[in-house]
Design a protein around this motif. Structure first.
Motif, PDB file in Angstrom:
ATOM      1  N   PRO A 121      41.176  46.580  44.896  1.00 31.66           N
ATOM      2  CA  PRO A 121      41.486  45.645  43.816  1.00 31.66           C
ATOM      3  C   PRO A 121      41.307  44.186  44.192  1.00 31.66           C
ATOM      4  CG  PRO A 121      43.494  46.522  44.733  1.00 31.66           C
ATOM      5  CD  PRO A 121      42.360  47.253  45.400  1.00 31.66           C
ATOM      6  N   GLU A 122      41.606  43.857  45.413  1.00 32.41           N
ATOM      7  CA  GLU A 122      41.508  42.471  45.862  1.00 32.41           C
ATOM      8  C   GLU A 122      40.657  42.437  47.124  1.00 32.41           C
ATOM      9  OE1 GLU A 122      43.023  39.908  44.251  1.00 32.41           O
ATOM     10  OE2 GLU A 122      43.915  41.268  42.814  1.00 32.41           O
ATOM     11  N   SER A 123      39.661  41.609  47.126  1.00 35.65           N
ATOM     12  CA  SER A 123      38.854  41.455  48.332  1.00 35.65           C
ATOM     13  C   SER A 123      37.990  40.220  48.168  1.00 35.65           C
ATOM     14  CB  SER A 123      37.974  42.690  48.565  1.00 35.65           C
ATOM     15  OG  SER A 123      36.926  42.727  47.618  1.00 35.65           O
ATOM     16  N   GLU A 124      37.278  39.869  49.243  1.00 39.92           N
ATOM     17  CA  GLU A 124      36.363  38.734  49.174  1.00 39.92           C
ATOM     18  C   GLU A 124      35.243  39.009  48.182  1.00 39.92           C
ATOM     19  OE1 GLU A 124      34.958  37.955  53.106  1.00 39.92           O
ATOM     20  OE2 GLU A 124      36.981  37.724  53.906  1.00 39.92           O
ATOM     21  N   ASN A 125      34.962  40.281  47.938  1.00 42.03           N
ATOM     22  CA  ASN A 125      33.882  40.672  47.035  1.00 42.03           C
ATOM     23  C   ASN A 125      34.409  41.139  45.681  1.00 42.03           C
ATOM     24  OD1 ASN A 125      31.943  40.243  49.080  1.00 42.03           O
ATOM     25  ND2 ASN A 125      32.517  42.202  49.988  1.00 42.03           N
ATOM     26  N   ALA A 126      35.487  40.511  45.198  1.00 38.49           N
ATOM     27  CA  ALA A 126      36.139  40.955  43.972  1.00 38.49           C
ATOM     28  C   ALA A 126      35.184  41.071  42.785  1.00 38.49           C
ATOM     29  CB  ALA A 126      37.296  40.025  43.625  1.00 38.49           C
ATOM     30  N   GLY A 127      34.234  40.175  42.656  1.00 41.37           N
ATOM     31  CA  GLY A 127      33.322  40.209  41.517  1.00 41.37           C
ATOM     32  C   GLY A 127      32.033  40.969  41.777  1.00 41.37           C
ATOM     33  N   LEU A 128      31.912  41.564  42.943  1.00 44.21           N
ATOM     34  CA  LEU A 128      30.658  42.219  43.318  1.00 44.21           C
ATOM     35  C   LEU A 128      30.281  43.354  42.370  1.00 44.21           C
ATOM     36  CD1 LEU A 128      28.288  42.453  45.272  1.00 44.21           C
ATOM     37  CD2 LEU A 128      29.713  43.974  46.673  1.00 44.21           C
ATOM     38  N   LEU A 129      31.225  44.192  42.003  1.00 44.98           N
ATOM     39  CA  LEU A 129      30.909  45.310  41.104  1.00 44.98           C
ATOM     40  C   LEU A 129      30.391  44.815  39.761  1.00 44.98           C
ATOM     41  CD1 LEU A 129      33.803  47.856  41.756  1.00 44.98           C
ATOM     42  CD2 LEU A 129      31.448  47.937  42.571  1.00 44.98           C
ATOM     43  N   GLU A 130      31.029  43.794  39.234  1.00 51.04           N
ATOM     44  CA  GLU A 130      30.584  43.232  37.961  1.00 51.04           C
ATOM     45  C   GLU A 130      29.174  42.641  38.087  1.00 51.04           C
ATOM     46  OE1 GLU A 130      33.532  42.713  39.379  1.00 51.04           O
ATOM     47  OE2 GLU A 130      35.072  43.215  37.903  1.00 51.04           O
ATOM     48  N   GLN A 131      28.929  41.945  39.199  1.00 53.61           N
ATOM     49  CA  GLN A 131      27.591  41.368  39.428  1.00 53.61           C
ATOM     50  C   GLN A 131      26.536  42.454  39.543  1.00 53.61           C
ATOM     51  OE1 GLN A 131      27.944  38.963  42.947  1.00 53.61           O
ATOM     52  NE2 GLN A 131      29.270  37.453  41.966  1.00 53.61           N
ATOM     53  N   LEU A 132      26.835  43.492  40.302  1.00 53.78           N
ATOM     54  CA  LEU A 132      25.887  44.590  40.459  1.00 53.78           C
ATOM     55  C   LEU A 132      25.627  45.279  39.123  1.00 53.78           C
ATOM     56  CD1 LEU A 132      27.077  46.117  43.839  1.00 53.78           C
ATOM     57  CD2 LEU A 132      24.935  44.886  43.410  1.00 53.78           C
ATOM     58  N   HIS A 133      26.666  45.474  38.340  1.00 52.36           N
ATOM     59  CA  HIS A 133      26.492  46.089  37.024  1.00 52.36           C
ATOM     60  C   HIS A 133      25.591  45.224  36.149  1.00 52.36           C
ATOM     61  CE1 HIS A 133      27.435  46.917  32.799  1.00 52.36           C
ATOM     62  NE2 HIS A 133      27.397  48.176  33.226  1.00 52.36           N
ATOM     63  N   ASP A 134      25.781  43.909  36.208  1.00 56.35           N
ATOM     64  CA  ASP A 134      24.967  42.990  35.409  1.00 56.35           C
ATOM     65  C   ASP A 134      23.493  43.037  35.788  1.00 56.35           C
ATOM     66  OD1 ASP A 134      27.255  42.265  34.061  1.00 56.35           O
ATOM     67  OD2 ASP A 134      27.513  40.357  35.127  1.00 56.35           O
ATOM     68  N   THR A 135      23.179  43.452  37.021  1.00 54.34           N
ATOM     69  CA  THR A 135      21.775  43.564  37.441  1.00 54.34           C
ATOM     70  C   THR A 135      21.157  44.895  37.032  1.00 54.34           C
ATOM     71  OG1 THR A 135      22.221  44.565  39.611  1.00 54.34           O
ATOM     72  CG2 THR A 135      22.233  42.136  39.486  1.00 54.34           C
ATOM     73  N   GLY A 136      21.984  45.781  36.450  1.00 50.81           N
ATOM     74  CA  GLY A 136      21.477  47.090  36.051  1.00 50.81           C
ATOM     75  C   GLY A 136      21.761  48.185  37.057  1.00 50.81           C
ATOM     76  N   MET A 137      22.454  47.859  38.133  1.00 51.10           N
ATOM     77  CA  MET A 137      22.795  48.848  39.157  1.00 51.10           C
ATOM     78  C   MET A 137      23.736  49.884  38.561  1.00 51.10           C
ATOM     79  SD  MET A 137      22.654  49.729  42.490  1.00 51.10           S
ATOM     80  CE  MET A 137      21.987  48.244  43.193  1.00 51.10           C
ATOM     81  N   ALA A 138      23.449  51.157  38.792  1.00 51.75           N
ATOM     82  CA  ALA A 138      24.347  52.230  38.369  1.00 51.75           C
ATOM     83  C   ALA A 138      25.531  52.273  39.331  1.00 51.75           C
ATOM     84  CB  ALA A 138      23.618  53.566  38.380  1.00 51.75           C
ATOM     85  N   ILE A 139      26.737  52.322  38.766  1.00 50.72           N
ATOM     86  CA  ILE A 139      27.947  52.324  39.582  1.00 50.72           C
ATOM     87  C   ILE A 139      28.826  53.488  39.147  1.00 50.72           C
ATOM     88  CG2 ILE A 139      30.052  51.060  40.188  1.00 50.72           C
ATOM     89  CD1 ILE A 139      28.479  48.478  39.587  1.00 50.72           C
ATOM     90  N   VAL A 140      29.253  54.271  40.120  1.00 52.05           N
ATOM     91  CA  VAL A 140      30.221  55.341  39.887  1.00 52.05           C
ATOM     92  C   VAL A 140      31.430  55.024  40.751  1.00 52.05           C
ATOM     93  CG1 VAL A 140      30.723  57.808  40.079  1.00 52.05           C
ATOM     94  CG2 VAL A 140      28.417  57.056  39.439  1.00 52.05           C
ATOM     95  N   GLN A 141      32.567  54.872  40.100  1.00 53.61           N
ATOM     96  CA  GLN A 141      33.808  54.619  40.830  1.00 53.61           C
ATOM     97  C   GLN A 141      34.492  55.957  41.102  1.00 53.61           C
ATOM     98  OE1 GLN A 141      36.058  50.964  39.533  1.00 53.61           O
ATOM     99  NE2 GLN A 141      34.789  51.253  37.713  1.00 53.61           N
ATOM    100  N   ILE A 142      34.995  56.114  42.335  1.00 54.52           N
ATOM    101  CA  ILE A 142      35.666  57.363  42.672  1.00 54.52           C
ATOM    102  C   ILE A 142      37.104  57.098  43.112  1.00 54.52           C
ATOM    103  CG2 ILE A 142      33.569  58.620  43.265  1.00 54.52           C
ATOM    104  CD1 ILE A 142      34.250  58.134  46.240  1.00 54.52           C
ATOM    105  N   GLU A 143      37.990  57.978  42.720  1.00 55.03           N
ATOM    106  CA  GLU A 143      39.404  58.056  43.081  1.00 55.03           C
ATOM    107  C   GLU A 143      40.258  56.877  42.630  1.00 55.03           C
ATOM    108  OE1 GLU A 143      42.521  60.119  43.625  1.00 55.03           O
ATOM    109  OE2 GLU A 143      40.534  60.976  43.781  1.00 55.03           O
ATOM    110  N   ARG A 144      39.739  55.696  42.608  1.00 53.35           N
ATOM    111  CA  ARG A 144      40.443  54.561  42.014  1.00 53.35           C
ATOM    112  C   ARG A 144      39.388  53.713  41.315  1.00 53.35           C
ATOM    113  NH1 ARG A 144      41.359  53.458  47.958  1.00 53.35           N
ATOM    114  NH2 ARG A 144      39.778  51.937  48.475  1.00 53.35           N
ATOM    115  N   TYR A 145      39.814  52.921  40.362  1.00 56.91           N
ATOM    116  CA  TYR A 145      38.846  52.170  39.575  1.00 56.91           C
ATOM    117  C   TYR A 145      39.303  50.736  39.367  1.00 56.91           C
ATOM    118  CZ  TYR A 145      42.253  53.229  35.962  1.00 56.91           C
ATOM    119  OH  TYR A 145      43.423  53.336  35.257  1.00 56.91           O
ATOM    120  N   ARG A 146      38.319  49.916  39.083  1.00 57.48           N
ATOM    121  CA  ARG A 146      38.591  48.528  38.682  1.00 57.48           C
ATOM    122  C   ARG A 146      38.365  48.448  37.201  1.00 57.48           C
ATOM    123  NH1 ARG A 146      37.895  43.658  42.274  1.00 57.48           N
ATOM    124  NH2 ARG A 146      37.776  42.857  40.189  1.00 57.48           N
TER     125      ARG A 146
END
Length: 170
Positions: free
Chosen positions: A14-39
Motif C-alpha cells: 500500500p505504501e512505498s516509494e513506487n506508490a503510483g507505479l501501478l497506475e502509471q503502468l496501467h496508463d501505458t497499457g500494461m496488463a496488471i493482475v493483482q494477487i492476494e492483496r490489491y490497491r
C-alpha cells in the motif's frame, strides 16, 4: 512496451516509494493482475483468497465452540487483506450479538522486524497479550510470525485447543 514484458503479476504494497507505479503502468497499457492483496483504483483482475468470508466462518466456528470473547491479531500495514479479515471477524461478532472490545483487536507486524532484538520484542508483545487475563482465550491470528507464536505458546506451556483457541491465517 519498453520493458519488454506483456504484463505484471503483483502483490502490491500500500505504501512505498513506487506508490503510483501501478497506475502509471496501467496508463501505458500494461496488463496488471493483482494477487492476494490489491490497491484500490488500479483497474484489472484480482486473484486472491476470500479473506472476509474465511475470517467470518472461523469466527463463527469459535462462537459455536462456546467462546463469547474472541480477539483478532492483524498486521499493522494498511493491506487490503487486513481490512478483509477485520470485516469478517466484526460481522460474525455483530451477527451473534457478541461484544467487540477494541482492546481485543491488535495490530502487529512481524514482517518488518529484523534481527534477534526485534523478534524478541515481537514475542514479548505476544506474551503480554496471552498473559493478560482481560484478553480473550480465543483469537484469529491473521499475520505471519506463526513460528514466534508457537515458541511463545511452548514457553508459556499453553496448548492450542486446550488453553487457548487460535485460528491461524497466513
Amino acid at each position: 512496451s519498453q520493458l519488454n514484458v506483456d504484463g505484471i503479476i503483483i502483490a502490491p504494497a500500500p505504501e512505498s516509494e513506487n506508490a503510483g507505479l501501478l497506475e502509471q503502468l496501467h496508463d501505458t497499457g500494461m496488463a496488471i493482475v493483482q494477487i492476494e492483496r490489491y490497491r484500490a483504483g488500479v483497474p484489472g483482475p484480482f486473484v486472491g483468497s476470500d479473506n472476509r468470508s474465511a475470517a467470518y466462518v472461523e469466527t463463527q466456528r469459535l462462537i459455536a465452540a462456546g467462546h463469547p470473547r474472541i480477539g483478532c491479531v492483524l498486521g499493522e500495514f494498511p493491506y487490503s487483506v487486513n481490512d478483509e479479515h477485520q470485516m469478517g471477524y466484526s460481522a460474525a461478532l455483530r451477527e451473534a450479538g457478541l461484544p467487540s472490545d477494541p482492546a481485543w483487536l491488535r495490530f502487529l507486524s512481524p514482517q518488518t522486524l529484523e534481527g534477534r532484538a526485534k523478534t524478541e520484542e515481537f514475542k514479548a508483545e505476544i506474551v503480554r497479550y496471552l498473559k493478560d487475563p482481560a484478553m480473550p482465550r480465543a483469537l484469529l491470528w491473521c499475520i505471519s510470525g506463526i513460528r514466534s507464536l508457537a515458541e511463545v505458546l511452548g514457553d508459556l506451556g499453553l496448548v492450542n485447543g486446550r488453553d487457548v483457541h487460535i485460528v491461524l491465517f497466513d
